[in-house]
Design an enzyme around this catalytic site. Sequence first.
Site, mmCIF file in Angstrom:
data_model
loop_
_atom_site.group_PDB
_atom_site.id
_atom_site.type_symbol
_atom_site.label_atom_id
_atom_site.label_comp_id
_atom_site.label_asym_id
_atom_site.label_seq_id
_atom_site.Cartn_x
_atom_site.Cartn_y
_atom_site.Cartn_z
ATOM 1 C CG LEU A 151 -1.850 1.238 1.209
ATOM 2 C CD1 LEU A 151 -2.962 1.086 0.181
ATOM 3 C CD2 LEU A 151 -2.425 1.517 2.579
ATOM 4 C CE1 TYR A 152 6.274 5.164 1.458
ATOM 5 C CE2 TYR A 152 7.566 3.458 0.360
ATOM 6 C CZ TYR A 152 7.427 4.762 0.804
ATOM 7 O OH TYR A 152 8.439 5.668 0.592
#
Length: 338
Positions: A151-152
């Site tokens: 997700l980063y």
Amino acid sequence: MRVLVTGAAGFIGFHTSLALLERGDEVIGLDNVNDYYDPSLKEARLEILRQFPAFRFERISLEDGEAVSGVFRRHQPQRVINLAAQAGVRYSVENPMVYGGSNLIGYLHILENCRHTGVDHLVYASTSSVYGANANMPFSERNGVGHPMSLYAATKRANELMAHSYSHLFSLPTTGLRFFTVYGPWGRPDMALFKFVKAMLAGKPIDVYNHGNMKRDFTYVKDIVGGIVGVLDKPAQADPNWSAMESHPDPDRSAIAPYRIYNIGRGAPVDLMDFIRVAEQELGLTAELNMMPMQAGDVAATYADTTALQTDIGYVPSVPVEVGVVEFVRWYRAYYNV
Ligand SMILES: NC(=O)c1ccc[n+]([C@@H]2O[C@H](COP(=O)([O-])OP(=O)(O)OC[C@H]3O[C@@H](n4cnc5c(N)ncnc54)[C@H](O)[C@@H]3O)[C@@H](O)[C@H]2O)c1
């Protein structure tokens, strides 16, 4: 120049602010000094920046839209460097909401304020992690970035796309920099070198992921700062020759809008085990290795093609790990008195 640097209490933001102050710019630092890692390290960095009369500091969160607007109103920055974000690939697996707040909502507040106050250049942090599942080496801005592994990485890719829309709609010049594993003095406690040196000095084993089969394009922080300042001074411009055809060779480096994306790395990947060896040599210690499997969201290798940045601003990274790791170890020992 009056420059707003977000994340000024952070690792890269501190070094960037310092470089700008040293060359005579005014710096407005913004940071919420959160406790993702030891805030006293952030306070110590701020202490150094405060020695410059041209440094002013705003302790606020990017998620607080009113507060961010207040900073732009009060200080009227000409240029903005957005480095504040929730960093870390592994942390994003367990703490996704923090990334939504800082990296998406917070970043949108920066874009909106740049738009409404006529900022003449926004430079912002992206990451080599956007290359995700791509395995073409070296990573080029021409490679696809549609397969993030965390997700980063997805939030950082989103930042690039959000920037493009603002560059296009509001003619806001934006430059995104895809940083490749940055290390050096005042580095981040959650990153490999810091953890290795800390554990080795304490006589503890170090965790080595993917059983040591990792390559990283470790980039010394001073080289990164040189690139940040170099692009800051050259606001992105629209490329009149840009073609919307898919076969155009520069999908990410140039656009019809004043928008650019660059890799910024050393361009010389190093085996993780060799990196550890340099630290061992400088410390005069042998690390006890705790071999671990690959971590969720992580990739085995990174390698930056920095031709575009070389061509456009003359970027030439100069610090090899043999020098950079020694600089880090010396700083660490002096700072922590060990
Ligand atoms: N260090 C690396 O190797 C690396 C690699 C790729 C990308 N990046 C990116 O570069 C930027 C700087 O990274 P860094 O290594 O200096 O990290 P860092 O964590 O040391 O610095 C980030 C700073 O931003 C602040 N911050 C975080 N969220 C905030 C918010 N919502 N509001 C206000 N302040 C906030 C933190 O307190 C911190 O001081 C980040 O965007 C990161 O994602 C770093």
